[in-house]
Design an enzyme around this catalytic site. Structure first.
Site, PDB file in Angstrom:
ATOM      1  N   LYS A 189     -35.152   6.055  -5.645  1.00 57.70           N
ATOM      2  CA  LYS A 189     -35.215   5.778  -7.050  1.00 57.70           C
ATOM      3  C   LYS A 189     -34.411   6.884  -7.804  1.00 57.70           C
ATOM      4  O   LYS A 189     -34.198   7.859  -7.446  1.00 57.70           O
ATOM      5  CB  LYS A 189     -36.791   6.244  -7.323  1.00 57.70           C
ATOM      6  CG  LYS A 189     -37.106   6.459  -8.947  1.00 57.70           C
ATOM      7  CD  LYS A 189     -38.452   6.393  -9.259  1.00 57.70           C
ATOM      8  CE  LYS A 189     -38.845   6.724 -10.450  1.00 57.70           C
ATOM      9  NZ  LYS A 189     -40.179   7.044 -10.932  1.00 57.70           N
ATOM     10  N   ASP A 210     -44.308   8.410  -6.421  1.00 52.46           N
ATOM     11  CA  ASP A 210     -43.099   8.485  -6.785  1.00 52.46           C
ATOM     12  C   ASP A 210     -42.778  10.055  -6.450  1.00 52.46           C
ATOM     13  O   ASP A 210     -42.934  11.008  -7.400  1.00 52.46           O
ATOM     14  CB  ASP A 210     -42.665   8.226  -7.871  1.00 52.46           C
ATOM     15  CG  ASP A 210     -42.730   6.541  -8.028  1.00 52.46           C
ATOM     16  OD1 ASP A 210     -43.425   6.005  -7.279  1.00 52.46           O
ATOM     17  OD2 ASP A 210     -41.908   5.972  -8.929  1.00 52.46           O
ATOM     18  N   LYS A 264     -35.075   1.520  -6.884  1.00 50.76           N
ATOM     19  CA  LYS A 264     -35.812   1.561  -8.121  1.00 50.76           C
ATOM     20  C   LYS A 264     -34.890   2.248  -9.277  1.00 50.76           C
ATOM     21  O   LYS A 264     -34.427   3.423  -8.968  1.00 50.76           O
ATOM     22  CB  LYS A 264     -37.184   2.050  -8.029  1.00 50.76           C
ATOM     23  CG  LYS A 264     -37.981   2.398  -9.585  1.00 50.76           C
ATOM     24  CD  LYS A 264     -39.351   3.020  -9.437  1.00 50.76           C
ATOM     25  CE  LYS A 264     -39.886   3.344 -10.714  1.00 50.76           C
ATOM     26  NZ  LYS A 264     -41.205   3.939 -10.744  1.00 50.76           N
TER      27      LYS A 264
HETATM   28  O1  LIG Z   1     -39.468   6.634 -14.167  1.00 53.96           O
HETATM   29  C1  LIG Z   1     -39.236   6.296 -15.201  1.00 53.96           C
HETATM   30  C2  LIG Z   1     -38.736   7.263 -16.314  1.00 53.96           C
HETATM   31  O2  LIG Z   1     -39.278   8.241 -16.787  1.00 53.96           O
HETATM   32  C3  LIG Z   1     -38.728   6.671 -17.598  1.00 53.96           C
HETATM   33  O3  LIG Z   1     -37.556   7.062 -18.289  1.00 53.96           O
HETATM   34  P1  LIG Z   1     -37.401   6.348 -19.590  1.00 53.96           P
HETATM   35  O4  LIG Z   1     -38.133   6.873 -20.545  1.00 53.96           O
HETATM   36  O5  LIG Z   1     -35.926   6.737 -19.794  1.00 53.96           O
HETATM   37  O6  LIG Z   1     -37.461   4.740 -19.658  1.00 53.96           O
END
Ligand SMILES: O=C[C@H](O)COP(=O)(O)O
Length: 247
Positions: free
Chosen positions: A173, A99, A207
């Site tokens: 994403k 990513d 994503k």
């Molecule tokens: O890719 C994912 C993010 O870092 C997750 O973010 P979050 O802590 O708001 O779920």
């Protein structure tokens, strides 16, 4: 719908962000990896220096959980050579998904050639090693017009340089989950931004990441059409699904 098949369970805090020692933070990372194995999530998304550990634990458990990591996290402003070196190391360590944080600040400055080049080279490297590649555009740092343009730019680079059967392995994403807006507004996936991404990134998959915290949020994103959800709340989402379905 099996929500687990969409979940990239995410733990990306540095020792400093978690306010933990290295040894303590490794324990937290391990607990996320163990949980991903136990709960049959699609993937565990972990910092680059934990990829080898995650891969080893998953292999020992004979699990199918994938391992993902972030490249040039969380600002995306390193030069191309740095991005590619990080990606190469992640590949050596056994990551399945890469990513990348797109250089969205360069994009906002109009440095379009630079952004196209990193998308081309990063995607080339990932696909050559049969990895899934995702480009984080950090929607909270962009206005809607910029989200349209950057989603379309990534789509166009991929469609002009790769085969149709490869499109499914290149995602757009939404967010890192770590971006801080000036007014402390939502910093991740929103229904509005995800709709814009879906419209402009298609046929590339999308994503949703950042701020997806419960089963209702996850179902909403899946019904919009996202193929993956990145979340630090994967267990809460699955628990919500089990309650909803009477398990
Ligand atoms: O890719 C994912 C993010 O870092 C997750 O973010 P979050 O802590 O708001 O779920």
């Amino acid at each position: 719908m099996d929500v687990r098949a969409y979940l990239d369970s995410t733990y990306l805090k540095t020792n400093q962000q978690a306010n933990l020692s290295e040894a303590e933070n490794v324990l937290v990372a391990k607990s996320f990896i163990e949980e991903a194995i136990r709960e049959h999530f699609k993937l565990i998304m972990i910092r680059p220096d934990r990829v080898a550990l995650a891969k080893k634990m998953i292999q020992e458990a004979q699990s199918n959980v994938l391992v993902g990591t972030v490249i040039d996290f969380s600002k995306g402003q390193s030069d191309l050579a740095t991005k590619l070196a990080e990606a190469q190391q992640a590949i050596v360590d056994g990551a399945d998904d890469l990513d990348f944080v797109c250089n969205y600040e360069a994009f906002k400055r109009g440095e379009i050639a630079l952004v196209k080049e990193e998308i081309l080279k990063g995607t080339q490297m990932g696909l050559a090693h049969k990895k899934t590649v995702k480009w984080i555009i950090e929607v909270a740092a962009l206005n809607n017009g910029q989200i349209i343009q950057l989603s379309a730019l990534i789509k166009n680079v991929v469609m002009q340089n790769f085969k149709e059967e490869q499109y499914a392995a290149v995602f757009v994403k939404s967010s890192t989950g770590f971006y801080v807006t000036p007014n402390n507004e939502p910093n991740g996936a929103t229904v509005e931004t995800i709709k814009i991404m879906l419209e402009n990134a298609s046929p590339l998959p999308v994503k949703a990441a950042g701020g997806v915290r419960n089963y209702a949020d996850a179902v909403e994103m899946i019904q919009l059409g996202v193929q993956r959800i990145g979340t630090s709340g994967a267990k809460a989402i699955v628990d919500g699904a089990n309650t909803q379905n009477g398990y």
